[in-house]
Design an enzyme around this catalytic site. Structure first.
Site, PDB file in Angstrom:
ATOM      1  N   HIS A  40     -10.119 -55.915  46.253  1.00  0.00           N
ATOM      2  CA  HIS A  40     -11.042 -54.961  46.879  1.00  0.00           C
ATOM      3  C   HIS A  40     -11.838 -54.272  45.787  1.00  0.00           C
ATOM      4  CE1 HIS A  40     -12.710 -51.756  49.258  1.00  0.00           C
ATOM      5  NE2 HIS A  40     -11.976 -50.819  48.661  1.00  0.00           N
ATOM      6  N   GLU A  93     -25.907 -71.969  45.267  1.00  0.00           N
ATOM      7  CA  GLU A  93     -24.469 -72.239  45.222  1.00  0.00           C
ATOM      8  C   GLU A  93     -23.685 -71.493  46.306  1.00  0.00           C
ATOM      9  OE1 GLU A  93     -22.875 -73.938  42.016  1.00  0.00           O
ATOM     10  OE2 GLU A  93     -24.805 -74.791  42.590  1.00  0.00           O
TER      11      GLU A  93
HETATM   12  P1  13P Z   1      -6.541 -46.488  45.750  1.00  0.00           P
HETATM   13  O1  13P Z   1      -6.770 -45.687  44.503  1.00  0.00           O
HETATM   14  O2  13P Z   1      -5.483 -45.874  46.645  1.00  0.00           O
HETATM   15  O3  13P Z   1      -6.280 -47.950  45.449  1.00  0.00           O
HETATM   16  O4  13P Z   1      -7.874 -46.423  46.622  1.00  0.00           O
HETATM   17  C1  13P Z   1      -9.103 -46.842  46.107  1.00  0.00           C
HETATM   18  C2  13P Z   1     -10.008 -47.396  47.158  1.00  0.00           C
HETATM   19  O5  13P Z   1     -10.928 -48.125  46.835  1.00  0.00           O
HETATM   20  C3  13P Z   1      -9.770 -47.078  48.583  1.00  0.00           C
HETATM   21  O6  13P Z   1     -10.522 -47.892  49.426  1.00  0.00           O
HETATM   22 ZN    ZN Z   2     -12.288 -48.755  48.469  1.00  0.00          ZN
END
Ligand code: 13P
Ligand code: ZN
Length: 275
Positions: free
Chosen positions: A140, A170
């Protein structure tokens, strides 16, 4: 073996450093998790402690019972991971019901795994199933161009997929299944995890409107490369839209079909709509 001497931990740390260098991780933004292989667990078994308490995951992931994950800590800065991985990351074990976790290594100065643990683990559960166990990395990040596009494009998976495919030739080869898009939601809980893992049944990329992106992949290279490719395409689209509101020319639907044939990928027809 010392956790930090293993290939998997070094790959994990390098990916955090690479993400920081891309500018995708302001402050504590973003998080990373890796579903360890049985041989990874064996390699570090001597370094795992059992003195930490079990905690609720906040959702249920029965198909991950007994699995181990390396995960970034909540509130920890990607900027600091390579300087002190034992302070900023941890290894967790999931219990035999898939409802609790405990820390087995890391976060030596206290703390807990990322607040997005429900999304990470529910995504891992889905991906373990649909990829026959091959996917191991969930990532993420908060890349600026993808986030910017969520303010101007319709929050529609077909539109994001098609617009980003058009930006870099690509792209349809790198993410042929497309991109899932979720509207704005409160982060950090089960509700957003349910929506995101639903998208992950079909896609390897899920965008959270006005927040960021999740990518899933088999290893660190593929998952980082996927995030990088989508964000690069988004950067080009932002540049194009900044110059003029329409495109003078672009890749046509028939050109996408030729690309799919030559590169042996299946591009769902729902993304090749007439505009
Ligand atoms: P954390 O520090 O708990 O990983 O959260 C960061 C974040 O991007 C939440 O969406
Ligand atoms: Zn986040």
């Amino acid at each position: 073996m010392n956790v930090l001497d293993t290939k998997f931990a070094q790959g994990f740390v390098r990916m955090c450093e690479d993400g920081w260098n891309q500018g995708w991780h302001e402050r504590n933004g973003g998080n990373l998790s890796y579903r360890m292989k049985p041989e990874d667990v064996e390699e570090v078994r001597d370094a795992l402690s059992t003195d930490k308490a079990w905690n609720p995951i906040g959702t249920s992931v029965p198909e991950l019972a007994g699995e181990y994950f390396m995960v970034t800590g909540s509130g920890k800065y990607f900027r600091n991971v390579s300087l002190d991985p034992a302070d900023t990351t941890c290894i967790i074990e999931v219990d035999e019901k898939g409802e609790q976790y405990r820390i087995r290594w890391g976060l030596v100065n206290g703390g807990q795994p990322t607040s997005e643990l429900p999304s990470h683990l529910m995504n891992h559960e889905v991906k373990k199933n649909v990829s026959q166990g091959r996917h191991r990395v969930i990532y993420h990040a908060h890349p600026a161009n993808v986030i910017a596009l969520t303010f101007v494009l319709p929050l529609d998976s077909a539109v994001f997929t098609r617009e980003l495919w058009e930006m870099v030739t690509e792209c349809p080869v790198v993410f042929p299944a497309g991109i899932g898009v979720a509207g704005w939601m409160v982060p950090g809980g089960r509700k957003i995890a349910v929506v995101t893992s639903g998208l992950m049944k079909e896609y390897d990329v899920a965008i959270w409107a006005h927040h960021g992106m999740f990518c899933s992949g088999e290893d660190f290279d593929l998952t980082f490369g996927l995030m990088h490719t989508v964000e690069k395409a988004a950067e080009i689209l932002v540049k194009v839209l900044s110059m003029r509101p329409d495109k003078r020319q672009t890749v046509t639907t028939d050109e996408f079909r030729s690309l799919a044939a030559d590169f042996h990928v299946t591009l769902p027809e729902k993304f090749l709509y007439e505009k």
